[in-house]
Design a protein around this motif. Structure first.
Motif, short mmCIF file in Angstrom:
data_model
loop_
_atom_site.label_atom_id
_atom_site.label_comp_id
_atom_site.label_asym_id
_atom_site.label_seq_id
_atom_site.Cartn_x
_atom_site.Cartn_y
_atom_site.Cartn_z
N LYS A 83 49.32 -16.84 51.31
CA LYS A 83 50.71 -16.81 51.76
C LYS A 83 51.40 -18.09 51.29
CE LYS A 83 50.06 -13.96 55.84
NZ LYS A 83 50.14 -13.88 57.29
N PRO A 84 52.75 -18.07 51.20
CA PRO A 84 53.45 -19.27 50.75
C PRO A 84 53.30 -20.42 51.74
CG PRO A 84 55.02 -17.56 51.37
CD PRO A 84 53.66 -16.95 51.41
N THR A 85 53.21 -21.63 51.20
CA THR A 85 53.06 -22.81 52.03
C THR A 85 53.80 -23.98 51.42
OG1 THR A 85 51.45 -24.31 53.04
CG2 THR A 85 50.93 -23.52 50.86
N ARG A 86 53.99 -25.02 52.22
CA ARG A 86 54.59 -26.25 51.71
C ARG A 86 53.49 -27.12 51.11
NH1 ARG A 86 57.45 -28.93 56.33
NH2 ARG A 86 55.67 -28.13 57.46
N VAL A 87 53.91 -28.10 50.31
CA VAL A 87 52.96 -28.97 49.63
C VAL A 87 53.08 -30.38 50.18
CG1 VAL A 87 52.31 -29.94 47.39
CG2 VAL A 87 53.11 -27.60 47.55
N GLY A 88 51.92 -31.01 50.42
CA GLY A 88 51.90 -32.40 50.85
C GLY A 88 51.08 -33.22 49.87
N PHE A 89 51.18 -34.54 49.99
CA PHE A 89 50.42 -35.43 49.13
C PHE A 89 49.57 -36.33 50.00
CE2 PHE A 89 53.99 -34.24 46.48
CZ PHE A 89 53.38 -34.00 45.27
N ARG B 112 46.99 -39.58 43.94
CA ARG B 112 47.66 -38.67 44.87
C ARG B 112 47.09 -37.29 44.67
NH1 ARG B 112 52.94 -40.13 42.95
NH2 ARG B 112 52.97 -37.98 42.35
N ILE B 113 46.75 -36.62 45.74
CA ILE B 113 46.20 -35.27 45.68
C ILE B 113 47.13 -34.32 46.42
CG2 ILE B 113 44.27 -33.81 46.40
CD1 ILE B 113 42.47 -36.24 45.92
N ARG B 114 47.51 -33.22 45.76
CA ARG B 114 48.36 -32.21 46.40
C ARG B 114 47.50 -31.34 47.30
NH1 ARG B 114 51.28 -28.48 42.50
NH2 ARG B 114 49.18 -28.26 41.72
N TYR B 115 48.04 -30.99 48.47
CA TYR B 115 47.31 -30.09 49.37
C TYR B 115 48.28 -29.14 50.04
CZ TYR B 115 48.82 -32.84 53.43
OH TYR B 115 49.57 -33.45 54.39
N ALA B 116 47.77 -27.99 50.45
CA ALA B 116 48.57 -26.99 51.15
C ALA B 116 48.69 -27.42 52.60
CB ALA B 116 47.91 -25.62 51.04
N LYS B 117 49.91 -27.52 53.11
CA LYS B 117 50.12 -28.00 54.48
C LYS B 117 49.61 -27.01 55.52
CE LYS B 117 53.53 -31.53 54.10
NZ LYS B 117 54.60 -32.22 54.78
#
Length: 114
Positions: A82-88, A103-108
């Motif tokens: 499902k769609p999610t926002r991205v955090g670092f 920096r690593i991108r992760y699904a919030k």
């Protein structure tokens, strides 16, 4: 800040004529804040007829993906699909005896790395 959406990411369209469709990002245009997504926002393009060096005819009507604004797409969570926002998140990585902060991108939504 870093790029939240990159090439080859799986994204879902949040609004517009193709709302709900998922596809792979083919190209990111940062200057215009737009992305081109595979199979999304397909438009009919009329190309003028021309000739190649060998003499064969070119042109005609073809279907191409048009750019869509970054705010209208969201990255798909690898766990829930499902769609999610991205955090670092900042992490220290040791390589060849030297420490480096990356920096690593992760699904919030799920916390999974992207």
């Amino acid at each position: 800040m870093g790029a939240k959406i990159k090439k080859d990411d799986l994204v879902q369209v949040l609004s517009g004529k193709d709302k709900g469709l998922q596809g792979k990002v083919l190209k990111v245009i940062p200057s215009e804040q737009r992305v081109i997504v595979e199979g999304v926002n397909v438009v009919t393009k009329h190309n003028r007829e021309g000739q190649t060096e060998r003499g064969s005819k070119t042109g005609g009507i073809e279907k191409v993906e048009a750019p869509i604004h970054v705010s209208n797409v969201a990255i798909v969570d690898p766990e829930t699909k499902k769609p999610t926002r991205v955090g670092f998140r900042l992490e220290t990585v040791t390589k060849d005896g030297r420490e480096k902060t990356v920096r690593i991108r992760y699904a919030k939504a799920s916390g999974k790395d992207l």
